[in-house]
Write an enzyme that holds these catalytic residues in place. Structure first.
Site, PDB file in Angstrom:
ATOM      1  CG  ASP A 261      -2.222  -0.688   1.003  1.00 26.51           C
ATOM      2  OD1 ASP A 261      -2.727  -0.652  -0.134  1.00 26.51           O
ATOM      3  OD2 ASP A 261      -2.748  -1.286   1.963  1.00 26.51           O
TER       4      ASP A 261
ATOM      5  NE  ARG B  23      -4.629  -1.686  -4.567  1.00 26.22           N
ATOM      6  CZ  ARG B  23      -4.330  -2.147  -3.345  1.00 26.22           C
ATOM      7  NH1 ARG B  23      -3.927  -1.299  -2.405  1.00 26.22           N
ATOM      8  NH2 ARG B  23      -4.401  -3.428  -3.073  1.00 26.22           N
TER       9      ARG B  23
END
Length: 306
Positions: A132, A182
């Site tokens: 992340d 992402r």
């Protein structure tokens, strides 16, 4: 203004105690967070997988302050991955990991070693890990650790935030064969010197980054709930002749479930980002801060399935 209010609230322990005590908070958390423990994460993953959706599980918690906390987070992920394998939920379910949760702000070497152990466990379980993104001050460290991890675990995914001015360059560097990236808008309070501030500028940056990823050789993971950006992503995929297994959409657990179903029914891979754990407060505040409209949106989501 609302954005800054929610981002300030995300770091306030006093506000956390206040909001946690409000009865309606429990309903909001249950809608957007799978639960407190591994069993809750597995149960939610099973339901989503049975509906034809992929999953990325995030054990909530970040900015660990001690080596003991970092080790505990590592162990939580190792347990999760073992349980996912035993339940037959891989490779449909992967995990998302914040490096700050495994000691990044204490020691980069520690963060790398713990992340490497989690990546190895993911490979053993038949799945993978996505790192992340966090605030801009961690970006260089995160990308350096990503590069190291990919030597042994090339499927390790990256997350890039479109609102950072540097991200177009990072997209170009990461749009390589086999590279999972992402792309999200961004959810941290950042100064104008490093991040676009207006919603329009962020959306424009998102599309520019999306074009780079879709035209490259990597595997774009389009993380947005914005109907316009979803439609643009579908158009860009057609323009660059990408097949359904060459990119995916990612949406948050509890947000626009009907859209998740629609995209999956259209033949797209759809991955649902599923947070779990008792450290839900900061996560929820950042989701509200991403866009002022999210305040009304999340309220509406409590009474609607659309």
């Amino acid at each position: 203004m609302l954005r800054s209010v929610f981002l300030a609230a995300a770091g306030s322990s006093r506000m956390e105690r206040l909001i946690s005590s409000v009865p309606v908070s429990k309903g909001i958390v249950q809608r957007f967070v799978a639960g407190a423990g591994v069993d809750d994460a597995l149960r939610t993953s099973r339901v989503l997988a049975d509906d034809g959706l992929a999953v990325s599980l995030d054990h909530l918690g970040e900015d660990t302050l001690t080596a003991e906390q970092a080790a505990a987070t590592r162990d939580q992920y190792l347990l999760l991955l073992s349980r996912l394998k035993s339940a037959g939920l891989t490779p449909a379910a992967e995990v998302s990991l914040k490096l700050s949760a495994v000691g990044q702000k204490l020691d980069d070497k520690m963060a790398y070693e713990y992340a490497s152990a989690i990546c190895a466990a993911a490979a053993e379980a038949g799945t993978t890990v996505t790192l992340d993104a966090e605030d801009h001050s961690t970006t260089d460290s995160t990308l350096e650790i990503l590069s190291e991890l990919r030597r042994d675990h090339p499927s390790t995914g990256a997350v890039l935030q479109a609102y950072l001015r540097r991200t177009e360059g990072d997209c170009r560097e990461l749009a390589t064969a086999g590279s999972r990236v992402r792309l999200c808008k961004g959810a941290y309070a950042e100064p104008e010197s490093v991040a676009y501030q207006s919603a329009l500028d962020v959306d424009k940056a998102y599309v520019r980054c999306l074009n780079i990823l879709m035209s490259g050789e990597g595997y774009p993971m389009v993380a947005t709930h914005d109907p316009r950006l979803i439609a643009i992503a579908e158009d860009r995929a057609r323009w660059f002749d990408r097949q359904s297994d060459e990119f995916e959409f990612q949406l948050l657990f509890g947000v626009r479930p009907e859209e998740q179903t629609r995209l999956a029914a259209a033949g797209h891979t759809v991955r649902v980002y599923v947070p779990y754990g008792d450290q839900w407060y900061g996560y929820l505040m950042r989701r509200l801060a991403e866009r002022p409209a999210n305040v009304a949106f999340f309220g509406k989501a409590l009474t609607s399935k659309k």
